[in-house]
Design a protein around this motif. Structure first.
Motif, PDB file in Angstrom:
ATOM      1  N   ASP A  14     -18.432  51.906  -7.559  1.00 49.68           N
ATOM      2  CA  ASP A  14     -17.399  51.097  -8.210  1.00 49.68           C
ATOM      3  C   ASP A  14     -17.992  49.774  -8.649  1.00 49.68           C
ATOM      4  OD1 ASP A  14     -14.592  52.090  -8.414  1.00 49.68           O
ATOM      5  OD2 ASP A  14     -14.951  52.579  -6.309  1.00 49.68           O
ATOM      6  N   LEU A  15     -17.788  49.436  -9.907  1.00 51.45           N
ATOM      7  CA  LEU A  15     -18.226  48.152 -10.454  1.00 51.45           C
ATOM      8  C   LEU A  15     -17.025  47.486 -11.101  1.00 51.45           C
ATOM      9  CD1 LEU A  15     -20.584  46.189 -11.174  1.00 51.45           C
ATOM     10  CD2 LEU A  15     -20.788  47.462 -13.329  1.00 51.45           C
ATOM     11  N   ASN A  16     -16.749  46.233 -10.734  1.00 52.50           N
ATOM     12  CA  ASN A  16     -15.566  45.547 -11.251  1.00 52.50           C
ATOM     13  C   ASN A  16     -15.897  44.107 -11.612  1.00 52.50           C
ATOM     14  OD1 ASN A  16     -12.644  45.366 -11.756  1.00 52.50           O
ATOM     15  ND2 ASN A  16     -12.643  43.945 -10.040  1.00 52.50           N
ATOM     16  N   PHE A  17     -15.529  43.711 -12.839  1.00 55.01           N
ATOM     17  CA  PHE A  17     -15.625  42.323 -13.282  1.00 55.01           C
ATOM     18  C   PHE A  17     -14.218  41.726 -13.213  1.00 55.01           C
ATOM     19  CE2 PHE A  17     -18.989  44.691 -15.262  1.00 55.01           C
ATOM     20  CZ  PHE A  17     -20.096  43.855 -15.222  1.00 55.01           C
ATOM     21  N   PHE A  18     -14.100  40.510 -12.661  1.00 58.88           N
ATOM     22  CA  PHE A  18     -12.771  39.919 -12.518  1.00 58.88           C
ATOM     23  C   PHE A  18     -12.770  38.453 -12.934  1.00 58.88           C
ATOM     24  CE2 PHE A  18     -14.878  39.156  -8.447  1.00 58.88           C
ATOM     25  CZ  PHE A  18     -14.591  37.832  -8.196  1.00 58.88           C
ATOM     26  N   ARG A  19     -11.600  38.002 -13.341  1.00 55.25           N
ATOM     27  CA  ARG A  19     -11.369  36.580 -13.608  1.00 55.25           C
ATOM     28  C   ARG A  19      -9.902  36.290 -13.347  1.00 55.25           C
ATOM     29  NH1 ARG A  19     -13.651  32.005 -16.709  1.00 55.25           N
ATOM     30  NH2 ARG A  19     -11.927  30.639 -17.286  1.00 55.25           N
ATOM     31  N   ASN A  20      -9.640  35.162 -12.692  1.00 54.55           N
ATOM     32  CA  ASN A  20      -8.279  34.712 -12.410  1.00 54.55           C
ATOM     33  C   ASN A  20      -8.135  33.264 -12.867  1.00 54.55           C
ATOM     34  OD1 ASN A  20      -7.133  37.020 -10.562  1.00 54.55           O
ATOM     35  ND2 ASN A  20      -9.172  36.575  -9.744  1.00 54.55           N
ATOM     36  N   ASP A  21      -7.226  33.017 -13.810  1.00 46.62           N
ATOM     37  CA  ASP A  21      -6.963  31.676 -14.326  1.00 46.62           C
ATOM     38  C   ASP A  21      -5.652  31.164 -13.758  1.00 46.62           C
ATOM     39  OD1 ASP A  21      -8.983  30.829 -16.550  1.00 46.62           O
ATOM     40  OD2 ASP A  21      -8.622  32.969 -16.883  1.00 46.62           O
ATOM     41  N   PHE A  22      -5.729  30.010 -13.088  1.00 48.56           N
ATOM     42  CA  PHE A  22      -4.562  29.416 -12.443  1.00 48.56           C
ATOM     43  C   PHE A  22      -4.031  28.233 -13.253  1.00 48.56           C
ATOM     44  CE2 PHE A  22      -6.042  31.876  -9.011  1.00 48.56           C
ATOM     45  CZ  PHE A  22      -5.058  31.948  -8.058  1.00 48.56           C
ATOM     46  N   ARG A  23      -2.729  28.100 -13.220  1.00 54.01           N
ATOM     47  CA  ARG A  23      -2.063  26.920 -13.781  1.00 54.01           C
ATOM     48  C   ARG A  23      -1.109  26.355 -12.740  1.00 54.01           C
ATOM     49  NH1 ARG A  23       0.631  27.639 -19.460  1.00 54.01           N
ATOM     50  NH2 ARG A  23       0.757  25.404 -19.113  1.00 54.01           N
ATOM     51  N   ASN A  24      -0.889  25.041 -12.831  1.00 56.04           N
ATOM     52  CA  ASN A  24       0.077  24.346 -11.963  1.00 56.04           C
ATOM     53  C   ASN A  24      -0.227  24.516 -10.485  1.00 56.04           C
ATOM     54  OD1 ASN A  24       1.679  23.386 -14.137  1.00 56.04           O
ATOM     55  ND2 ASN A  24       2.681  25.367 -14.287  1.00 56.04           N
ATOM     56  N   LEU A  25      -1.510  24.517 -10.145  1.00 60.71           N
ATOM     57  CA  LEU A  25      -1.891  24.583  -8.743  1.00 60.71           C
ATOM     58  C   LEU A  25      -1.245  23.434  -7.979  1.00 60.71           C
ATOM     59  CD1 LEU A  25      -3.860  26.010  -6.674  1.00 60.71           C
ATOM     60  CD2 LEU A  25      -5.416  24.118  -7.149  1.00 60.71           C
ATOM     61  N   ILE A  26      -0.623  23.738  -6.841  1.00 56.61           N
ATOM     62  CA  ILE A  26       0.036  22.714  -6.027  1.00 56.61           C
ATOM     63  C   ILE A  26      -0.925  22.230  -4.957  1.00 56.61           C
ATOM     64  CG2 ILE A  26       1.956  22.227  -4.467  1.00 56.61           C
ATOM     65  CD1 ILE A  26       3.553  24.377  -5.921  1.00 56.61           C
ATOM     66  N   ASP A  27      -1.125  20.922  -4.896  1.00 54.74           N
ATOM     67  CA  ASP A  27      -2.010  20.357  -3.884  1.00 54.74           C
ATOM     68  C   ASP A  27      -1.515  18.964  -3.514  1.00 54.74           C
ATOM     69  OD1 ASP A  27      -4.056  20.168  -2.104  1.00 54.74           O
ATOM     70  OD2 ASP A  27      -5.660  20.544  -3.552  1.00 54.74           O
ATOM     71  N   THR A  28      -2.095  18.403  -2.447  1.00 60.91           N
ATOM     72  CA  THR A  28      -1.698  17.067  -1.999  1.00 60.91           C
ATOM     73  C   THR A  28      -2.379  15.986  -2.835  1.00 60.91           C
ATOM     74  OG1 THR A  28      -3.455  17.078  -0.339  1.00 60.91           O
ATOM     75  CG2 THR A  28      -1.282  17.820   0.352  1.00 60.91           C
ATOM     76  N   PHE A  29      -1.773  14.823  -2.888  1.00 54.74           N
ATOM     77  CA  PHE A  29      -2.379  13.656  -3.523  1.00 54.74           C
ATOM     78  C   PHE A  29      -1.840  12.405  -2.833  1.00 54.74           C
ATOM     79  CE2 PHE A  29       1.701  13.609  -5.429  1.00 54.74           C
ATOM     80  CZ  PHE A  29       1.918  12.358  -5.974  1.00 54.74           C
ATOM     81  N   VAL A  30      -2.537  11.287  -3.016  1.00 57.95           N
ATOM     82  CA  VAL A  30      -2.117  10.027  -2.414  1.00 57.95           C
ATOM     83  C   VAL A  30      -1.026   9.408  -3.282  1.00 57.95           C
ATOM     84  CG1 VAL A  30      -2.817   7.728  -1.700  1.00 57.95           C
ATOM     85  CG2 VAL A  30      -4.373   9.667  -1.361  1.00 57.95           C
ATOM     86  N   LEU A  31       0.165   9.273  -2.716  1.00 58.89           N
ATOM     87  CA  LEU A  31       1.308   8.730  -3.446  1.00 58.89           C
ATOM     88  C   LEU A  31       1.376   7.211  -3.322  1.00 58.89           C
ATOM     89  CD1 LEU A  31       4.023   9.089  -4.969  1.00 58.89           C
ATOM     90  CD2 LEU A  31       5.101   9.481  -2.729  1.00 58.89           C
ATOM     91  N   ALA A  32       1.128   6.690  -2.135  1.00 62.44           N
ATOM     92  CA  ALA A  32       1.241   5.242  -1.906  1.00 62.44           C
ATOM     93  C   ALA A  32       0.406   4.855  -0.693  1.00 62.44           C
ATOM     94  CB  ALA A  32       2.706   4.846  -1.705  1.00 62.44           C
ATOM     95  N   ARG A  33       0.222   3.536  -0.529  1.00 62.26           N
ATOM     96  CA  ARG A  33      -0.527   2.987   0.602  1.00 62.26           C
ATOM     97  C   ARG A  33       0.444   2.305   1.546  1.00 62.26           C
ATOM     98  NH1 ARG A  33      -5.891   3.851   2.206  1.00 62.26           N
ATOM     99  NH2 ARG A  33      -6.757   2.000   3.221  1.00 62.26           N
ATOM    100  N   LYS A  34       0.207   2.471   2.869  1.00 62.88           N
ATOM    101  CA  LYS A  34       1.075   1.853   3.864  1.00 62.88           C
ATOM    102  C   LYS A  34       0.441   0.557   4.390  1.00 62.88           C
ATOM    103  CE  LYS A  34       3.253   4.725   6.663  1.00 62.88           C
ATOM    104  NZ  LYS A  34       3.516   5.776   7.676  1.00 62.88           N
TER     105      LYS A  34
END
Length: 719
Positions: free
Chosen positions: A517-537
């Motif tokens: 078995d030989l398989n070529f693959f590609r997966n394109d993602f959009r709108n990946l959800i991840d954390t980010f720094v919103l504000a400083r305390k």
């Protein structure tokens, strides 16, 4: 280790010359070579070789001979599947380089819930009563909806077939006082079938890197129980009722030390000890009806409840210092039907309703989702050598915009031995409860993590309490304006993550002697959800939240081969080449816009050769397995090797990607593990097995589930 190898050799020599009344039954390399049937890829029974999607099937023979007792160990040995620990230490399965958050886990076709930081703990599942494991790679939301971006793993349990009462009991003991016990019964009695299964698993405490006290890690002992029951009743020739249930209960000791202050304001270390409890309940009732030879329908009602509770108390005062509850429920009703259209193909349609509920200590209130969906698929053969699948699913969800998930796949048989197959599909993952409603502040460090929907209220509260740092010269009105600006983007919904996956490959099958078995693959993602720094305390720590990010992709090649060197010797192996990048960061690197500091602390542009891409992704992964059966001696031997190349755990130079300039402290060098096992049938109904996992004794503090060599002995009795 030498004792285990010696024991395996003794099994071989001592068995020579013994009569083998079950040799014909146990010659499984010959008897199993009927075409394997797969259910998950199309939700209908299909022969594995004819499916136009990349699929892995792990049979009960492989499971039993390998000696593994938990699902994660079995999956780690399959091509294109990688067990990976995230930054929180939780382990999950990657498919085609995509994190375990995006893989749907099914048990007999219905979903399991309960994830830690998005990862599903596969070690919760015993393999003692599994008939086969099916893995479909690539976006599969056209049939299964949310979470099926990377693929679907379906664990299928055994179905009773014998009129006489059949069963087995087994006991396994191994390193770190690990014990695994199974007891099962099954019978087909007229119109009734039933199967009962129980498992107890326990493991003692162990320490990684004990010679290095500063970097050692102690993994606490666990004890868990699993009970499965399946019941079938044939009401008549065209109507069949079935019900199944599963109960899982686990107890794990927990303990930690935290810094606190006493009545005089002096820093003290508080030692806490407690226990973590997990419970998982699944219940399914199903009615199968054949309306005619060409039309059948299935009606399902399913309920599952996952509970995890962690309570720790001060070792001296017995006061509670930490308490966390996670209680998730899912209820689903579904109707689906298959309609055969002459010799052209089959149309599969389905519709359902799903309700999700979560009560969690880190949430201010209990939260719930509800969704409705409908899907349809046409599995057709317009030409004798051509199979085409076209399908789509529509999801209406209470917390995010509607989703339409199409799919197209084909399998063209070029010759009797060679075929080409390809597929493209859309997958999506709804924002989960954590990403929407989490409200957590670390009591010892002081940082905060806010779910998307909690930001407007909680950020305003932090500002009103004077906990946000905007500078010393701002007026109250100016500070409020800053807060309003930060809150403004959260008026819209958090978008569901989505992907489009492409797979194209070749399959060569020379009877059952050679399979490639030989398989070529590609997966394109959009709108990946991840954390980010919103504000400083004001305490110097950050407020984190979640947002949709730019596009990412994974692509690569998978190759697997199975060769029967002899009628009783099977050699198989696989290799995956993987590239995983953030498109925006890769564009910056290509344009010379992303900089790092070299060993001389000079700022230089990061080159493409030094840019490795996403964290926790190995460029090269491979496996090699040998299974050798000796019917004359009722003996089988096997060895399974797994290789994973270098990967990075985190970003130490602040450029948001893994590169050659990141500190060695977050780099795991390439490594290999080797597992061996031998089984011998004795006195017709007894089987004894001995083996060892991780024979090469690889250990790494960042892989807590791999504590050196693990030997074991198992005895099984069939009746």
């Amino acid at each position: 280790m030498k004792k285990f190898i010696t024991f395996i050799l003794l099994l071989s020599f001592n068995s020579y010359g013994q009569e083998n009344p079950l040799s014909r039954e146990n010659d499984s390399l010959k008897t199993e070579k009927l075409e394997e049937v797969v259910l998950t890829a199309t939700r209908t029974e299909r022969q594995l070789s004819s499916i136009p999607l990349p699929v892995i099937l792990v049979s009960d023979r492989i499971i039993k001979q390998s000696g593994s007792v938990r699902l994660n160990d079995i999956l780690a040995e399959q091509t294109g599947l990688v067990l990976a620990n995230d930054e929180s230490g939780f382990e999950g399965i990657q498919i085609q380089g995509i994190d375990s958050d995006y893989t749907l886990i099914l048990l007999d076709g219905v979903p399991l819930v309960g994830r830690s930081s998005g990862n599903f703990d596969l070690s919760r599942l015993t393999v003692g009563n599994i008939k086969q494991i099916e893995v479909v790679k690539g976006p599969t939301s056209s049939l299964y909806g949310s979470e099926a971006l990377a693929g679907v793993i379906n664990i299928i349990t055994e179905k009773p077939k014998n009129e006489k009462l059949k069963g087995q009991a087994s006991y396994r003991i191994g390193s770190f006082t690990a014990q695994d016990m199974n007891l099962s019964f099954q019978q087909k009695k007229g119109k009734i079938r039933y199967a009962l299964f129980g498992n107890r698993f326990s493991r003692g405490r162990y320490t990684l890197n004990p010679d290095n006290d500063e970097n050692s890690l102690t993994v606490n002992p666990i004890e868990n129980y699993t009970f499965n029951g399946r019941f079938y009743y044939e009401i008549n020739d065209n109507l069949k009722l079935s019900a199944s249930g599963r109960y899982f209960d686990q107890l794990q000791d927990s303990g930690f030390s935290i810094s606190d202050t006493d009545a005089d304001g002096q820093e003290v270390i508080v030692n806490a000890e407690g226990e973590a409890i997990e419970r998982d309940i699944n219940a399914l009732i199903k009615l199968d009806q054949n309306w005619s030879k060409k039309f059948d329908a299935t009606y399902e009602l399913y309920y599952t409840n996952y509970i995890a509770e962690d309570i720790s108390r001060n070792s001296e005062t017995n006061d509670i210092v930490f308490s966390n509850l996670f209680d998730q429920k899912l209820f689903r009703g579904e109707i689906r039907a298959n309609n055969k259209i002459g010799n052209i193909g089959t149309i599969t349609t389905g519709a359902g309703y799903q309700y999700d509920f979560l009560d969690r200590s880190l949430f201010e209130n209990e939260v719930s989702f509800n969704s409705q969906y409908i899907y349809s698929q046409f599995d057709m053969n317009p030409l004798e050598n051509l199979n085409i699948i076209i399908g789509a699913r529509f999801d209406n969800h209470s917390e995010y915009s509607n989703q339409v998930s199409p799919k197209f796949a084909f399998n063209y048989k070029i010759t009797d031995k060679l075929s080409i197959k390809g597929s493209t599909g859309y997958g999506f993952k709804a924002p989960d409860f954590r990403q929407l409603y989490l409200n957590f502040t670390n009591p010892s460090v002081g940082y905060s993590v806010l779910g998307y929907k909690t930001v407007p209220q909680e950020l305003q509260t932090l500002f009103d309490q004077g906990q946000l740092a905007f500078g010393t010269n701002l007026t109250s009105a100016q500070g409020q304006a800053r807060v309003d600006k930060l809150i403004a983007p959260f008026g819209n919904d958090l978008e569901a993550e989505s992907s489009i996956g492409y797979n194209i490959g070749l399959n060569y099958r020379q009877s059952n002697k050679l399979i490639l078995d030989l398989n070529f693959f590609r997966n394109d993602f959009r709108n990946l959800i991840d954390t980010f720094v919103l504000a400083r305390k004001t305490n110097g720590q950050n407020v984190f939240s979640y947002q949709n990010f730019d596009e990412i992709y994974t692509e690569g090649i998978e190759f697997s081969a199975t060769y029967h060197l002899h009628k009783n010797i099977e050699i198989s192996g696989g290799y995956q080449l993987l590239y995983a990048f953030n498109k925006d960061i890769k564009r910056q690197v290509k344009n010379g816009e992303l900089f790092v500091r070299d060993e001389n602390l000079t700022s230089v542009a990061l080159s493409e050769d030094d840019h490795y891409g996403f964290f926790n992704r190995s460029r090269h992964n491979g496996n090699l397995k040998v299974f050798w059966e000796i019917p004359k001696w009722t003996l089988n031997l096997n060895a399974r090797a797994i290789y994973r190349s270098k990967y990075g755990l985190g970003d130490t130079n602040g450029n948001g990607t893994f590169d050659a300039f990141d500190s060695e402290a977050v780099v795991v060098d390439g490594f290999a593990t080797l597992n061996i096992a031998a089984s011998k049938r004795l006195f017709k109904k007894f089987e004894i097995q001995a083996g060892a996992d991780n024979v090469l004794n690889y250990q790494n503090i960042n892989i807590p589930g791999n504590p050196g060599i693990r030997g074991y002995v198992r005895v099984n009795y069939q009746f």
